[in-house]
Design an enzyme around this catalytic site. Structure first.
Site, short mmCIF file in Angstrom:
data_model
loop_
_atom_site.label_atom_id
_atom_site.label_comp_id
_atom_site.label_asym_id
_atom_site.label_seq_id
_atom_site.Cartn_x
_atom_site.Cartn_y
_atom_site.Cartn_z
CE1 TYR A 37 0.42 11.96 4.10
CE2 TYR A 37 0.04 12.49 1.79
CZ TYR A 37 -0.21 11.70 2.90
OH TYR A 37 -1.09 10.65 2.81
CG HIS A 76 6.89 7.49 6.35
ND1 HIS A 76 7.00 6.99 5.08
CD2 HIS A 76 5.58 7.43 6.67
CE1 HIS A 76 5.80 6.64 4.64
NE2 HIS A 76 4.92 6.90 5.59
CB SER A 135 2.24 11.39 7.28
OG SER A 135 1.11 11.01 8.01
CG HIS A 144 2.71 6.66 -1.95
ND1 HIS A 144 1.71 7.40 -2.55
CD2 HIS A 144 2.25 6.37 -0.71
CE1 HIS A 144 0.70 7.54 -1.71
NE2 HIS A 144 1.00 6.92 -0.59
CG HIS A 178 2.24 4.67 9.29
ND1 HIS A 178 1.96 3.63 8.43
CD2 HIS A 178 2.80 5.64 8.51
CE1 HIS A 178 2.32 3.96 7.20
NE2 HIS A 178 2.84 5.18 7.23
NE ARG A 184 -1.34 2.52 2.77
CZ ARG A 184 -0.73 3.62 3.25
NH1 ARG A 184 -0.50 4.66 2.47
NH2 ARG A 184 -0.33 3.66 4.52
CG ASP A 185 3.38 4.28 2.83
OD1 ASP A 185 3.76 5.10 1.97
OD2 ASP A 185 3.11 4.61 3.99
#
Length: 348
Positions: A290, A201, A170, A20, A199, A16-17
């Protein structure tokens, strides 16, 4: 910090991520291979959708190689133990998308809003609970709200029926103390039975450290991606996180060797470019931008002759948030015009 014996749920974001950096062009065979590999490695929860969630296929966010239904339909029947989740952003995904995902066998729905806009999630969370789904409230860009502000938003989502609340970094902006402050406050405010997730990054290389800090603050669901495949410098690299948990005695149920093989043998070969901390991804974390803005900024930079880093810094200064992708090109054009005018003045 003694977390030995602490049991957590690992949630994989590769499909899913990871859409990108793949520009949403994963093939069905890639989806099947990675999903079954994750399942065999013991990953209990795997997210599968367009990078921007159910219904994300659009001019604004990018057209995928296949529909959400095709991706979900390809993956779900093959899994022996793992369950599948889907992301839904109100305003992009609809209640109809939610019902379709449920009918296809999606177990967990994560209803995502900006960290100050939980009130727009009520309809979707309520419907997911009505369908008896594992229902998660997902507060994006959480560095942009205070611990006290996040408490208010989390309690709203909980009141709508969410049985788990996620604090979401995010932008990859937060440091471990930021994570502890926010998750600690939210954990104290929620009902004991409501789960808490994080979550992360890797834009400041803090994904693993922040995830451990989240567990220390009371989180029991942690997101990551095999080989870190995700927006920006990627998500918390799952194979590294699992290895660290193993060292610390944190119980994930994931095989430390098999998850490495998924990352190395399946995910790395399908990358269109290395997921690494380059200057633009680092700028995302430093400026609090983001993560999925990165490729949009690179494209706009190439078009208008403006370094992507400068565009990202300006987006951070303006406080742009997810859903404002259409403003990236506008920002680049504004910067280009301003620089052209300045050059003209200097030449005069």
């Amino acid at each position: 910090m003694n977390l030995k014996g602490k049991r957590i749920t690992v949630h994989d974001m590769t499909l899913r991520d990871g859409m990108h950096p793949k520009r949403h062009q994963m093939t069905l065979d890639q989806m099947r291979a990675v999903a079954t590999g994750l399942d065999a490695a013991g990953v209990p929860l795997i997210e599968v959708t367009h990078g921007d969630g159910l219904g994300g296929s659009s001019v604004n966010y990018g057209f995928p190689a296949h529909t959400d239904a095709e991706y979900l339909g390809a993956v779900i029947p093959l899994l022996k133990r793992a369950k599948v989740s889907a992301l839904l952003l109100p305003g992009i995904g609809t209640v109809d998308h939610l019902k379709e995902a449920h009918a296809l066998g999606v177990h967990t729905i994560r209803v995502a809003t900006h960290c100050t806009e939980a009130d727009v999630s009520e309809q979707h969370i309520a419907m997911a609970r009505k369908l008896d789904m594992d229902t998660v409230g997902f507060l994006m860009m959480s560095h942009m709200n205070s611990p006290e502000g996040l408490v208010k938003q989390a309690k709203l989502m909980e009141s709508y029926g969410a049985n788990c609340i996620y604090i979401t970094d995010s932008a990859g902006y937060m440091l471990p103390d930021d994570v502890k402050a926010r998750l600690g406050a939210v954990r104290d405010a929620l009902q004991p039975q409501t789960e808490l997730g994080f979550h992360g990054h890797h834009n400041l290389a803090m994904g693993v450290a922040n995830s451990i800090a989240a567990i220390e603050a009371g989180a029991n669901r942690i997101d990551g991606a095999a080989a870190g495949l995700g927006a920006g410098a990627g998500n918390t690299p799952l194979e590294v996180f699992v290895a660290v948990c193993e060292r610390m005695g944190i119980e994930t149920g994931v095989d430390v060797w098999k998850i490495q093989d998924v990352a190395e043998d399946l995910v790395v070969p399908m990358m269109d470019f290395p997921i690494r901390l380059d200057r633009d991804a680092l700028t995302l974390g430093y400026a609090g931008v983001y993560g999925s803005f990165l490729l949009f900024a690179k494209r706009a930079g190439d078009k208008y002759g403006i370094p992507a880093r400068d565009i990202l810094v300006e987006l951070g200064r303006r406080g742009m948030v997810g859903g404002q992708e259409d403003m990236i090109e506008d920002t680049a054009l504004t910067l280009a015009k301003a620089r052209a005018a300045q050059a003209k003045r200097e030449a005069a």
